[in-house]
Design a protein around this motif. Structure first.
Motif, PDB file in Angstrom:
ATOM      1  N   VAL A   1      82.712  60.401  11.551  1.00 58.18           N
ATOM      2  CA  VAL A   1      84.008  60.156  10.923  1.00 58.18           C
ATOM      3  C   VAL A   1      83.987  60.628   9.476  1.00 58.18           C
ATOM      4  N   LEU A   2      82.886  60.329   8.794  1.00 53.51           N
ATOM      5  CA  LEU A   2      82.784  60.717   7.398  1.00 53.51           C
ATOM      6  C   LEU A   2      82.783  62.241   7.281  1.00 53.51           C
ATOM      7  N   LEU A   3      82.087  62.871   8.237  1.00 49.82           N
ATOM      8  CA  LEU A   3      82.051  64.325   8.260  1.00 49.82           C
ATOM      9  C   LEU A   3      83.462  64.891   8.409  1.00 49.82           C
ATOM     10  N   LEU A   4      84.213  64.298   9.346  1.00 48.79           N
ATOM     11  CA  LEU A   4      85.580  64.771   9.576  1.00 48.79           C
ATOM     12  C   LEU A   4      86.433  64.599   8.330  1.00 48.79           C
ATOM     13  N   SER A   5      86.250  63.465   7.657  1.00 50.68           N
ATOM     14  CA  SER A   5      87.001  63.219   6.422  1.00 50.68           C
ATOM     15  C   SER A   5      86.690  64.292   5.397  1.00 50.68           C
ATOM     16  N   THR A   6      85.380  64.631   5.312  1.00 48.35           N
ATOM     17  CA  THR A   6      84.986  65.649   4.352  1.00 48.35           C
ATOM     18  C   THR A   6      85.619  66.986   4.707  1.00 48.35           C
ATOM     19  N   ILE A   7      85.605  67.323   6.004  1.00 49.06           N
ATOM     20  CA  ILE A   7      86.221  68.575   6.434  1.00 49.06           C
ATOM     21  C   ILE A   7      87.693  68.590   6.051  1.00 49.06           C
ATOM     22  N   THR A   8      88.379  67.458   6.288  1.00 48.43           N
ATOM     23  CA  THR A   8      89.800  67.373   5.978  1.00 48.43           C
ATOM     24  C   THR A   8      90.042  67.623   4.507  1.00 48.43           C
ATOM     25  N   ILE A   9      89.278  66.914   3.682  1.00 46.20           N
ATOM     26  CA  ILE A   9      89.502  67.040   2.242  1.00 46.20           C
ATOM     27  C   ILE A   9      89.193  68.452   1.778  1.00 46.20           C
ATOM     28  N   GLY A  10      88.044  68.986   2.293  1.00 46.38           N
ATOM     29  CA  GLY A  10      87.669  70.342   1.906  1.00 46.38           C
ATOM     30  C   GLY A  10      88.718  71.345   2.338  1.00 46.38           C
ATOM     31  N   GLY A  11      89.137  71.228   3.592  1.00 44.04           N
ATOM     32  CA  GLY A  11      90.138  72.167   4.123  1.00 44.04           C
ATOM     33  C   GLY A  11      91.433  72.104   3.351  1.00 44.04           C
ATOM     34  N   GLY A  12      91.856  70.891   3.062  1.00 49.25           N
ATOM     35  CA  GLY A  12      93.123  70.707   2.347  1.00 49.25           C
ATOM     36  C   GLY A  12      93.060  71.294   0.963  1.00 49.25           C
ATOM     37  N   LEU A  13      91.925  71.015   0.273  1.00 50.20           N
ATOM     38  CA  LEU A  13      91.782  71.539  -1.084  1.00 50.20           C
ATOM     39  C   LEU A  13      91.750  73.054  -1.057  1.00 50.20           C
ATOM     40  N   GLY A  14      91.029  73.600  -0.076  1.00 51.82           N
ATOM     41  CA  GLY A  14      90.961  75.053   0.053  1.00 51.82           C
ATOM     42  C   GLY A  14      92.347  75.637   0.215  1.00 51.82           C
ATOM     43  N   LEU A  15      93.120  75.020   1.112  1.00 51.20           N
ATOM     44  CA  LEU A  15      94.471  75.497   1.370  1.00 51.20           C
ATOM     45  C   LEU A  15      95.300  75.439   0.088  1.00 51.20           C
TER      46      LEU A  15
END
Lengths: 136, 768
Positions: free
Chosen positions: B498-512
């Motif tokens: 779950v934490l990994l997914l959260s990190t992916i979300t935040i990273g992806g969003g920031l990248g976007l």
């Protein structure tokens, strides 16, 4: 249609027919008649008068616009309908005075309701006919 | 309790009278109502936390089983607190946002009305009153969206919103009535006890469809989502209150409330997962392309609603818990962002996100609120949003075979939502301040304190989840699950997927966020798909509907009296013929008939001759006179069959009719041949057919056994009950007096109609 005979006759017919209309209205509860027919007869009385003498004359006799008879009649009928609510009855319950009044007979809320109908019918018929004949 | 629900209506009713006094600075006093209600509902928290629930019963129409039965449990409590809490802040905010608006009192009236309806909706245990409050929220929303009623697009949007939500509301009513029919009860608490009966009933699928239609239209689910972006035409406090925090969540509330009744069924779960999933993805991707701040927020709201529907559809304990938390998370950050948008719009006059930047330098407190809200929205620790997002991922990860697909959908949605949140909450406040905005100043504290409170709560609840864990969230989950769940909200779950997914979300969003710059070009790309969007399809459909209606009206209401008569008679003839020839059995019982007398023969002869005259004469007056003769002959027939009242009335009416005709015809030109032979033959045929059918009908009626019960009752009781001997008149003025009352009203309306039509026409001629 302003012939002298018709004119003369109409001035006698008007009060007679109006009396007859009231007579029909009052006897309605016991014998054929009632507010609706009475109202029609009264309206016819005025219409005949206006045929003979012109609408202006008839308006002069009535003094006010016949349309005002509609709200008066409606209020009277409504009043007769809701008065029983205050004495504990249901809507439109018949209320009657104990003793008959001379000439008229028994007086009750139904009679006032009928008078309301009578006035509304006169108002409606005269409004329609006067409006149409004035406009055309 | 009844008073607390209805207080808003009372306030709204008083405002037209005293509103003038409250338009100025005193308008903030009106905020007292939601604040008092908020405190009142807060007082229920200890009881609810102990697992109690409260019932309040007030009779309304007990004969129909419709009562004000209020039921306060965890789910209702969360919603009442949101409604009154955010309501308080919105009331306060409005007093400054719309300061000096001439219709401020009206605005507060609508807001109060809405608040009451919404409270009634979430507290009702009776599903019929629930529906009534449901519709009231739609109606108050209509008034609020169209508040700027001199703006055409405002009016259109409010009609669209009312149309869609009202359309769904009707389905909901049907669903509620079916539920009542199946179970024999309108109480939700009682419905919960009959789950098996409902699930196995043949109507189950229908009920599901109806309830879904209601919930999806209200909560803007695909393909009914398009009214919500339009609803953003409303003043910003309305968007905050109705279209993000409360009203659109009514559909979510309905689904959550009915989970114990209808849920846990294959159809329920699958439909909700699919619809919610499509909505959240579709709207999240849409949000990325918007430029208008409110447009971004509208689409991200739709997406968040999709997430909620999706979670309720998953239906596992974890998913429902995630939904309970996410309702609160979303309300807090989205209301903040809306309020901030309102401030930006109010101060700079634009909502175009590509033009806004660096506002932190002129309005720091607003910026702080917005950035905190964006963080909560993004799910960055330690915000409350992080907690909500974790719960969502946990729910999708544990959902059997489809876990990977569902989780991927949730991740993509969250990345887009994060981007949208940053666009609305951070982009306007960082970077370089354009020169034209340098002179801006901070608005009144009444405007920036409410969003700061909301944003602050979003962080505090994240750091200290135990404040709301037992008192608020647990009872909500308990109400949806109908059991007592065992869990504790925690910010830190340890190292996990779950934490990994959260990190992916935040990273992806920031990248976007750093790659994609909002611009006209992007918006143009998105609008290319407009023609195939559900909105265009719906509008096309209403367009076709309207033009068809216009076409039919033009054919039927063509303004020619003769065609009206033709269409009425044709329709009646077809109907009568169909009915008669279905089971027609012409039979005349000659033995039953009385002997024909000489008078009757004579009168009938007169009538026949008059009819021929009427039809073939070349003079109008003769035709009218002949019609009068027919009328009088009918009077005579009434007399022969002892109906003197009828005869008298008919006689007078006929006299008046002839007079009217003469009045009108007297002034017309000489008899003209207006119709050709063809149409005359057509009219004649129609008249013959209609007359023939009526005659057949009359004969058929004679064969029916006569019901004398009613007339016998009238005859017997006319004197004893109504003191009259003329039964006809007694019926008119007493037994059926209410009918007469209505009839004389109709007569008066007709007279007024004639009067106004003719007199008005006279005036327009005078003008020329």
């Amino acid at each position: 249609m302003k012939t002298i005979i018709f004119k003369t006759a109409s001035s006698y017919l008007l009060p007679l027919l109006l009396l007859f209309a009231i007579f029909i209205l009052l006897r309605g509860h016991y014998l054929p008649g009632g507010g609706f027919v009475g109202g029609l007869i009264a309206a016819i009385a005025f219409v005949i008068h206006s045929f003979a003498n012109g609408i202006e004359k008839t308006r002069g006799i009535i003094k006010f616009h016949p349309g005002f008879l509609m709200p008066i009649g409606l209020s009277l009928a409504l009043l007769a309908a809701i008065t029983p609510l205050f004495t504990g009855g249901a809507l439109m319950t018949g209320l009657w005075f104990e003793n008959p009044v001379p000439v008229i007979g028994m007086v009750g809320s139904a009679l006032f309701f009928d008078i309301g109908v009578f006035l509304v019918v006169i108002g409606v018929v005269l409004t329609i006919i006067f409006t149409i004949s004035e406009t055309i | 309790m009844l008073l607390s629900v209805l207080s808003g209506f009372l306030l709204a009713a008083c405002l037209p009278l005293v509103g003038k006094l409250l338009k100025g600075k005193l308008s903030i006093l009106l905020s007292a109502l939601p604040v008092i209600l908020f405190v009142y509902f807060l007082s229920f928290i200890p009881g609810i936390a102990n697992g109690e629930s409260y019932h309040f019963n007030y009779n309304w129409v007990p004969q129909l089983g419709i009562n004000f039965d209020f039921h306060l449990d965890g789910l209702s409590l969360l919603f009442t607190l949101l409604i009154t809490g955010i309501g308080s802040l919105v009331f306060i905010y409005t007093s400054s946002y719309l300061k000096g608006h001439i219709y401020l009192d009206r605005f507060y009236g609508y807001l109060a009305m809405f608040m009451s309806s919404m409270l009634g909706l979430v507290l009702s245990d009776n599903i019929i009153t629930l529906f009534i409050f449901w519709e009231l929220t739609s109606i108050s929303s209509f008034f609020l969206i169209g508040f700027n009623n001199d703006n055409e697009s405002s009016r259109k949007s409010s009609l669209l919103a009312l149309g869609i939500t009202g359309f769904g509301g009707l389905f909901l009513l049907a669903g509620m009535i079916m539920l009542g029919f199946v179970t024999g009860s309108y109480s939700i608490v009682e419905l919960m006890e009959q789950t098996d009966l409902i699930h196995n009933h043949p109507y189950f699928v229908l009920i599901l469809v109806m309830v879904f239609m209601g919930a999806f239209t209200k909560s803007a689910q695909f393909p009914f989502h398009f009214w919500l972006p339009g609803a953003m035409k409303a003043p910003t406090p309305v968007s905050t209150y109705l279209h993000s925090a409360t009203m659109v969540k009514a559909g979510i509330y309905l689904l959550a409330r009915f989970t114990p009744v209808l849920g846990n069924h294959e159809y329920w779960n699958t439909t909700l997962i699919i619809v919610g999933g499509i909505t959240m993805l579709y709207a999240a991707i849409h949000a990325v392309f918007r430029l208008d701040l409110k447009g971004i927020l509208a689409y991200s709201t739709i997406s968040a609603l999709g997430v909620l529907v999706f979670l309720i559809g998953l239906g596992t304990d974890e998913a429902l818990l995630a939904a309970s938390v996410f309702i609160l998370v979303h309300a807090l950050y989205k209301a903040t962002l809306f309020l901030v948008t309102g401030i930006i719009d109010h101060e700079t006059g634009t909502r175009d996100v590509s033009q806004l930047s660096g506002l932190n330098k002129v309005m720091l407190p607003v910026g702080i609120a917005a950035i905190l809200a964006a963080i909560s929205n993004a799910g960055i620790p330690p915000s409350f949003g992080f907690l909500g997002k974790d719960l969502i991922y946990e729910a999708t990860l544990h959902y059997g075979n489809w876990a990977i697909v569902l989780t991927a959908a949730a991740v993509i949605t969250n990345i887009c939502l994060l981007f949208a949140g940053f666009l609305a909450g951070i982009k306007p406040f960082v970077g370089k301040l354009p020169q034209k905005y340098e002179k801006l100043h901070l608005p009144s504290p009444l405007m920036y304190v409410p969003p700061m409170i909301l944003a602050g709560l979003g962080i505090i609840f994240g750091i200290l989840p135990m404040i709301i864990d037992t008192p608020l969230i647990k009872p909500v989950a308990a109400a949806i699950l109908n059991t007592s769940p065992d869990f504790h909200l925690q910010l830190w779950h340890g190292w996990s997927v779950v934490l990994l997914l959260s990190t992916i979300t935040i990273g992806g969003g920031l990248g976007l966020y750093f790659i994609l710059k909002p611009s006209e070009g992007l918006l143009a790309k998105a609008t290319r798909f407009e023609p195939i969007s559900p909105m265009s399809i719906a509008l096309k459909f209403t367009g076709i509907f309207e033009s068809t209606a216009k076409g039919i009206t033009n054919v039927l209401q063509n303004g020619y009296l003769r065609y009206y008569v033709i269409s009425i008679l044709t329709f009646l003839s077809v109907l009568l013929a169909y009915k008669l020839f279905q089971g027609f059995d012409l039979y005349i019982n000659f033995g039953q008939l009385t002997d024909i007398t000489i008078y009757e023969v004579i009168v009938l002869g007169i009538m026949a001759v008059s009819i021929v005259f009427t039809v073939f004469t070349r003079s109008r007056l003769v035709a009218v006179a002949a019609m009068g003769i027919i009328g009088y002959s009918i009077c005579l027939i009434f007399l022969f069959y002892s109906a003197p009242d009828l005869a008298m009335t008919q006689f007078s009416i006929d006299t008046l009719t002839v007079i009217l005709f003469v009045l009108v015809l007297y002034n017309l030109p000489k008899y003209l041949k207006l119709s050709d032979t063809g149409s005359r033959v057509r009219d004649g045929m129609l008249a013959l057919i209609f007359g023939g059918l009526i005659s057949l009908l009359t004969l058929e009626v004679l064969n029916e056994p006569l019901e004398r019960e009613i007339s016998a009752y009238y005859a017997e009781n006319a004197y004893t009950l109504a003191k009259g001997k003329n039964v006809v008149n007694v019926i008119l003025v007493d037994f059926r007096g209410a009918d007469t009352m209505v009839e004389i009203i109709v007569l008066s309306i007709a007279a007024i109609g004639v009067f106004s039509l003719l007199k008005l026409r006279l005036k327009s001629i005078e003008k020329e």
